[in-house]
Design a protein around this motif. Structure first.
Motif, mmCIF file in Angstrom:
data_model
loop_
_atom_site.group_PDB
_atom_site.id
_atom_site.type_symbol
_atom_site.label_atom_id
_atom_site.label_comp_id
_atom_site.label_asym_id
_atom_site.label_seq_id
_atom_site.Cartn_x
_atom_site.Cartn_y
_atom_site.Cartn_z
ATOM 1 N N LEU A 322 0.833 -1.199 0.000
ATOM 2 C CA LEU A 322 0.000 0.000 0.000
ATOM 3 C C LEU A 322 0.871 1.254 0.000
ATOM 4 N N LEU A 323 1.946 1.176 0.773
ATOM 5 C CA LEU A 323 2.876 2.323 0.839
ATOM 6 C C LEU A 323 3.466 2.615 -0.554
ATOM 7 N N VAL A 324 3.979 1.562 -1.198
ATOM 8 C CA VAL A 324 4.635 1.754 -2.504
ATOM 9 C C VAL A 324 3.621 2.236 -3.550
ATOM 10 N N CYS A 325 2.436 1.637 -3.546
ATOM 11 C CA CYS A 325 1.427 2.030 -4.544
ATOM 12 C C CYS A 325 1.030 3.491 -4.349
ATOM 13 N N ASP A 326 0.859 3.907 -3.085
ATOM 14 C CA ASP A 326 0.505 5.309 -2.803
ATOM 15 C C ASP A 326 1.552 6.247 -3.363
ATOM 16 N N ARG A 327 2.804 5.895 -3.113
ATOM 17 C CA ARG A 327 3.894 6.771 -3.562
ATOM 18 C C ARG A 327 3.961 6.814 -5.088
ATOM 19 N N LEU A 328 3.825 5.657 -5.723
ATOM 20 C CA LEU A 328 3.929 5.620 -7.191
ATOM 21 C C LEU A 328 2.741 6.320 -7.847
ATOM 22 N N SER A 365 14.275 0.538 -20.514
ATOM 23 C CA SER A 365 14.124 0.236 -19.079
ATOM 24 C C SER A 365 15.468 -0.083 -18.429
ATOM 25 N N ALA A 366 16.390 -0.680 -19.184
ATOM 26 C CA ALA A 366 17.709 -1.005 -18.614
ATOM 27 C C ALA A 366 18.464 0.288 -18.293
ATOM 28 N N GLN A 367 18.358 1.267 -19.199
ATOM 29 C CA GLN A 367 19.046 2.544 -18.940
ATOM 30 C C GLN A 367 18.411 3.280 -17.766
ATOM 31 N N PHE A 368 17.096 3.175 -17.659
ATOM 32 C CA PHE A 368 16.424 3.809 -16.524
ATOM 33 C C PHE A 368 16.944 3.207 -15.211
ATOM 34 N N CYS A 369 17.012 1.874 -15.161
ATOM 35 C CA CYS A 369 17.479 1.199 -13.941
ATOM 36 C C CYS A 369 18.935 1.550 -13.649
ATOM 37 N N GLN A 370 19.720 1.636 -14.719
ATOM 38 C CA GLN A 370 21.136 1.978 -14.572
ATOM 39 C C GLN A 370 21.272 3.372 -13.946
ATOM 40 N N ALA A 371 20.491 4.340 -14.450
ATOM 41 C CA ALA A 371 20.553 5.711 -13.924
ATOM 42 C C ALA A 371 20.077 5.741 -12.472
ATOM 43 N N ALA A 372 19.008 5.007 -12.185
ATOM 44 C CA ALA A 372 18.480 4.986 -10.808
ATOM 45 C C ALA A 372 19.519 4.401 -9.855
ATOM 46 N N LEU A 373 20.255 3.410 -10.333
ATOM 47 C CA LEU A 373 21.268 2.783 -9.477
ATOM 48 C C LEU A 373 22.479 3.699 -9.304
ATOM 49 N N GLU A 374 22.949 4.228 -10.431
ATOM 50 C CA GLU A 374 24.178 5.034 -10.360
ATOM 51 C C GLU A 374 23.975 6.307 -9.545
ATOM 52 N N VAL A 375 22.844 6.959 -9.773
ATOM 53 C CA VAL A 375 22.660 8.267 -9.137
ATOM 54 C C VAL A 375 21.879 8.162 -7.824
ATOM 55 N N GLY A 376 20.806 7.386 -7.821
ATOM 56 C CA GLY A 376 19.974 7.308 -6.618
ATOM 57 C C GLY A 376 20.325 6.132 -5.717
ATOM 58 N N HIS A 377 21.196 5.243 -6.219
ATOM 59 C CA HIS A 377 21.514 3.989 -5.499
ATOM 60 C C HIS A 377 20.271 3.168 -5.213
ATOM 61 N N ILE A 378 19.335 3.234 -6.180
ATOM 62 C CA ILE A 378 18.114 2.431 -6.078
ATOM 63 C C ILE A 378 18.263 1.290 -7.080
ATOM 64 N N ASN A 379 18.153 0.082 -6.587
ATOM 65 C CA ASN A 379 18.384 -1.079 -7.454
ATOM 66 C C ASN A 379 17.055 -1.740 -7.800
ATOM 67 N N MET A 380 16.727 -1.794 -9.102
ATOM 68 C CA MET A 380 15.482 -2.435 -9.558
ATOM 69 C C MET A 380 15.809 -3.261 -10.798
ATOM 70 N N VAL A 381 14.850 -4.020 -11.294
ATOM 71 C CA VAL A 381 15.137 -4.890 -12.444
ATOM 72 C C VAL A 381 14.366 -4.374 -13.667
ATOM 73 N N PRO A 382 15.055 -4.204 -14.810
ATOM 74 C CA PRO A 382 14.355 -3.706 -16.004
ATOM 75 C C PRO A 382 13.295 -4.680 -16.503
ATOM 76 N N ASP A 408 11.668 8.252 -1.934
ATOM 77 C CA ASP A 408 11.953 9.701 -1.942
ATOM 78 C C ASP A 408 12.932 9.988 -3.076
ATOM 79 N N ARG A 409 13.961 9.173 -3.152
ATOM 80 C CA ARG A 409 14.987 9.387 -4.189
ATOM 81 C C ARG A 409 14.432 9.146 -5.589
ATOM 82 N N LEU A 410 13.631 8.078 -5.703
ATOM 83 C CA LEU A 410 13.053 7.755 -7.015
ATOM 84 C C LEU A 410 12.138 8.899 -7.468
ATOM 85 N N THR A 411 11.352 9.426 -6.529
ATOM 86 C CA THR A 411 10.442 10.532 -6.831
ATOM 87 C C THR A 411 11.235 11.738 -7.347
#
Ligand code: PMP
Ligand code: GLU
Length: 418
Positions: A322-328, A365-382, A408-411
């Motif tokens: 519920l938390l994640v869905c609200d934020r997204l 999607s791979a580039q999006f995940c790469q940017a999120a990891l490199e800059v936000g240190h958020i790790n997700m799967v494309p 917060d970082r992803l936002t």
């Protein structure tokens, strides 16, 4: 599409595959490393270098295995229950698993129809090896769990990927299934609750699919590993019970990994017609000997003990969902279907393609995940790893605190995209 192999294991380069001394088989050279396992390794690597990673990649409960289950393993070791077991698993464990299907779903099933393997992934591999080969086709609705297509290809069979869309909740329609079934279809792979979409088919939707399949000669592999992780009014269904005669052509897969936070114990199982289970046991007897004895005693305790721990973990996953869905939902650039099962949110980031995210122009999607990891240190799967380019999978098997901070970082990254 292949995941960026920044960490071991990685797909072999042509020169490695054709090394002069030991040449690698065609099959092994073609296998992609599991994108989810690669993502997990990536997080480990970064953590080891001192970076705090918001790791929403790997689908594994972050809870510890409940103490009474660990205690049963310790007791088993102390009592010297550390030897080979029957190839298909301990009789008492197979009786307990069969009993659960009888009691919970009303499936007519005895221990001779159950085989225990080293994880549900291994059970799926055994099932595919025992039923498929060159010339066969296996229908896989997309998005699908990363390993399905590679596991099918390893048998020499051909995966037939059938697209579903967010507009219909990532559900395969009976009409579309009817179109792709052919005389070559050996198996239809179903996964409800689904990894990565969180889709849970209703009973009537599954009955409609079963009716179409029963008009053909195809069998079904129903991966029900997330059966205990459903939310709101969603209900888990045991596909094999839906019509009379269906159990004779269904192999049901489940296991202890997700339900009891036992991913590292490697305990999964298959339930199916006796002859298929025997064929799978023959394969397993040659290729693994048997599943881990200690893991089996632990799983026996998990099934026999109080299920309160399962409900406690499920409730926590639900709160995180519920938390994640609200934020997204507050992000205009992303779209998703609210998951009703498992512990993933699969969201569409394609509106960001062509824009700059964290200083990089994003094309996929791979580039999006790469940017999120490199800059936000958020790790997700494309999403490309799940056969659905344009999407990203976020696993909410992480603490609420980490989810809040990571979101917060992803936002920030998404809102600053230009
Ligand atoms: N099926 C699905 C849909 C999964 O997400 C996973 C991932 N764990 C598995 C099977 C394999 O589970 P196990 O850890 O028991 O091998
Ligand atoms: N099934 C989990 C996932 O999708 C664990 C990793 C794996 O076995 O692929 O992340």
């Amino acid at each position: 599409m292949e995941a960026t192999p920044v960490a071991s294991p990685a797909k072999l380069s042509p020169s490695e595959a054709e090394g002069p001394l030991i040449s690698i088989s065609k099959m092994a050279s073609a296998v992609q490393p599991s994108a989810t396992m690669v993502a997990g390794a990536k997080a480990r690597q970064l953590r080891a270098s001192g970076v705090h990673v918001f790791d929403f990649s790997l689908g594994e409960p972050d809870f510890s295995t409940p103490p009474h289950i660990c205690e049963a393993a310790i007791q088993a070791m102390r009592q010297g229950l550390t030897h080979y077991t029957p190839a298909e698993g301990l009789l008492e464990l197979r009786v307990a698993i069969a009993g659960r299907y009888v009691g919970r779903y009303g499936l007519e099933c005895g221990p001779e129809q159950v085989m225990v393997s080293n994880g549900a992934k291994h059970a799926i591999h055994n099932a595919l090896t025992a039923t498929c080969g060159p010339g066969d086709e296996v229908i896989i609705p997309t998005p699908y769990w990363v390993s399905y297509s590679d596991l099918v290809e390893m048998t020499g069979a051909r995966p037939v990927l059938v697209e579903t869309s967010r507009e219909n909740g990532f559900r395969l329609s009976p009409a579309r299934l009817g179109e792709v079934l052919s005389s070559r279809t050996r198996l239809v792979m179903l996964n409800s609750p689904c990894n990565p979409t969180g889709t849970v088919y209703s009973r009537s939707e599954l009955v409609a699919l079963a009716d179409v399949i029963m008009e053909s000669r195809a069998a079904i592999l129903s991966d029900e590993i997330y059966e205990n992780l459903v939310y709101d009014d969603a209900e888990s269904t045991c596909f094999a019970t839906l019509r009379s005669g269906l159990a004779e052509r269904t192999i049901t897969i489940s296991g202890a990994s997700k339900t009891y936070a036992m991913t590292g114990w490697r305990m999964g199982w298959a339930v199916g017609p006796q002859a298929i289970i025997r064929a799978m046991a023959n394969v397993q007897s040659q290729q693994a000997g048997c599943p881990s004895s200690i893991g089996q005693y632990a799983t026996l305790a998990a099934l026999a003990g109080s299920q309160e721990c399962v409900e406690r973990m499920r409730r926590e996953f639900d709160a995180r969902r519920l938390l994640v869905c609200d934020r997204l939902r507050s992000l205009r650039a992303v779209r998703f279907c609210e998951p009703r099962g498992a512990f993933y949110v699969f969201f569409d980031v394609s509106a960001l393609f062509g824009k700059r995210v964290a200083g990089q122009v994003i094309a996929d999607s791979a580039q999006f995940c790469q940017a999120a990891l490199e800059v936000g240190h958020i790790n997700m799967v494309p999403g490309s790893a799940f056969g659905a380019e344009g999407y990203v999978r976020l696993s909410f098997a992480a603490s609420r605190e980490n989810l809040e901070a990571g979101l917060d970082r992803l936002t920030e990254l998404i809102e600053d995209a230009s």
